[in-house]
Write a protein that holds these residues in place. Structure first.
Motif, short mmCIF file in Angstrom:
data_model
loop_
_atom_site.label_atom_id
_atom_site.label_comp_id
_atom_site.label_asym_id
_atom_site.label_seq_id
_atom_site.Cartn_x
_atom_site.Cartn_y
_atom_site.Cartn_z
N HIS A 48 2.58 7.82 1.78
CA HIS A 48 2.33 9.02 1.11
C HIS A 48 3.50 9.79 0.88
CE1 HIS A 48 -2.04 7.93 2.18
NE2 HIS A 48 -2.46 8.64 1.14
N HIS B 23 1.29 5.19 -2.04
CA HIS B 23 0.79 6.40 -3.06
C HIS B 23 2.01 7.03 -3.47
CE1 HIS B 23 -3.60 5.52 -1.88
NE2 HIS B 23 -3.09 5.34 -0.83
N HIS C 45 -4.93 6.14 -5.62
CA HIS C 45 -6.37 6.08 -5.68
C HIS C 45 -7.15 6.10 -6.99
CE1 HIS C 45 -6.55 7.30 -1.32
NE2 HIS C 45 -5.53 7.84 -1.65
N GLU D 137 -5.62 1.54 -5.19
CA GLU D 137 -6.59 1.49 -3.90
C GLU D 137 -7.91 2.10 -4.71
OE1 GLU D 137 -5.75 4.00 -0.72
OE2 GLU D 137 -7.02 2.93 0.67
N ASP E 197 0.61 2.20 3.69
CA ASP E 197 -0.27 3.15 3.32
C ASP E 197 0.67 4.63 3.09
OD1 ASP E 197 -2.38 4.77 2.23
OD2 ASP E 197 -3.70 4.74 4.06
N HIS F 157 0.90 -1.20 0.14
CA HIS F 157 0.12 -0.15 0.04
C HIS F 157 1.02 1.25 -0.07
CE1 HIS F 157 -4.02 1.90 1.66
NE2 HIS F 157 -3.45 2.62 0.71
#
Ligand SMILES: [Zn+2]
Ligand SMILES: [Zn+2]
Length: 245
Positions: free
Chosen positions: A194, A9, A40, A73, A192, A7
């Motif tokens: 970023h 981004h 996303h 995601e 996750d 996960h």
């Protein structure tokens, strides 16, 4: 200890700040052998365009020995469990994680969240549910864990839910890990990220798994092969560049 991150981004989601190159550099530093970029789905306000996902095929599979998975995601859109990754997009991505995000699915009731999540798993395209412990979207944890085991969908213990976002996830995540353990299903850890600096950060997720004595053989991040076998079991084609992983 966990060489797979599922996960992350990139700058393609404008509230994230790193590039594919940044993640590869950090993977080397952190001992990550396989990671997924999961920007996303296109229904999110600052998501990349549909073409972002369609063109991921030009990425190298392996750079300096590190495997790169093409992921998304996706957003769970409604109680029918529809997601914003459909048709030809599904063939371009190796990994589909899906979850609730407020701009796409405003929180409603526990019944509707549960129905939407279970239908998203039943529809067959989702491999991992992202941050199911989000307290803004209460779910019937026992029902979701049973469905996840039935449909071979992993539930994520999201490491950043304890750092910046989704405050109050801790107790839910403990209950989720415990329910998945009893239901016989899988969990994944996801940083996750970023920014690339947090790639492979699983300290909070690992603590939750330890707290419920979650069986290590059902944590998909333990080896690249375990995750790749899971995706093949779910019907994804064998990725030849990864046969030795
Ligand atoms: Zn998310
Ligand atoms: Zn995310």
């Amino acid at each position: 200890m966990y060489p797979v991150d599922l996960h992350a981004h990139t700058v393609a989601s404008s509230h994230a700040y790193s590039t594919l190159h940044d993640y590869i550099a950090q993977a080397k530093i952190r001992g990550i052998k396989l990671f997924a970029i999961t920007d996303h789905g296109p229904d999110m306000v600052d998501a990349p365009h549909y073409w972002h996902f369609m063109n991921m095929r030009i990425w190298p599979r392996v750079v300096d020995g590190i495997g790169i998975l093409r992921g998304i995601e996706a957003n769970i859109k409604n109680t029918q469990g529809e997601i914003d990754c459909t048709g030809p997009m599904l063939e371009q991505v190796d990994l589909v994680i899906a979850g609730f995000h407020e701009p796409v699915f405003p929180p409603t009731t526990q019944e509707e969240h549960t129905e939407a999540m279970i239908n998203a798993m039943a529809n067959g395209d989702v491999h991992i549910i992202s941050h199911p412990g989000n307290p803004k979207f209460p779910i019937d944890i026992e029902a979701v864990a049973a469905a996840a085991a039935k449909y071979n969908v992993a539930l994520e213990i999201n490491n950043s839910s304890f750092e910046h976002s989704r405050k109050g996830s801790g107790e839910n995540c403990i209950a989720i890990a415990d329910a998945v353990k009893r239901a016989g299903g899988y969990i994944t850890f996801g940083s996750d990220s970023h920014t690339a600096f947090t790639l492979g950060d699983f300290a909070n997720s690992a603590k939750i798994a330890a707290q419920v004595d979650f069986p290590e053989e059902r944590i998909l991040n333990v080896t690249p092969r375990r995750l790749l076998n899971f995706l093949e079991m779910r019907g994804k084609p064998i990725i030849t560049e990864f046969v030795d992983f």
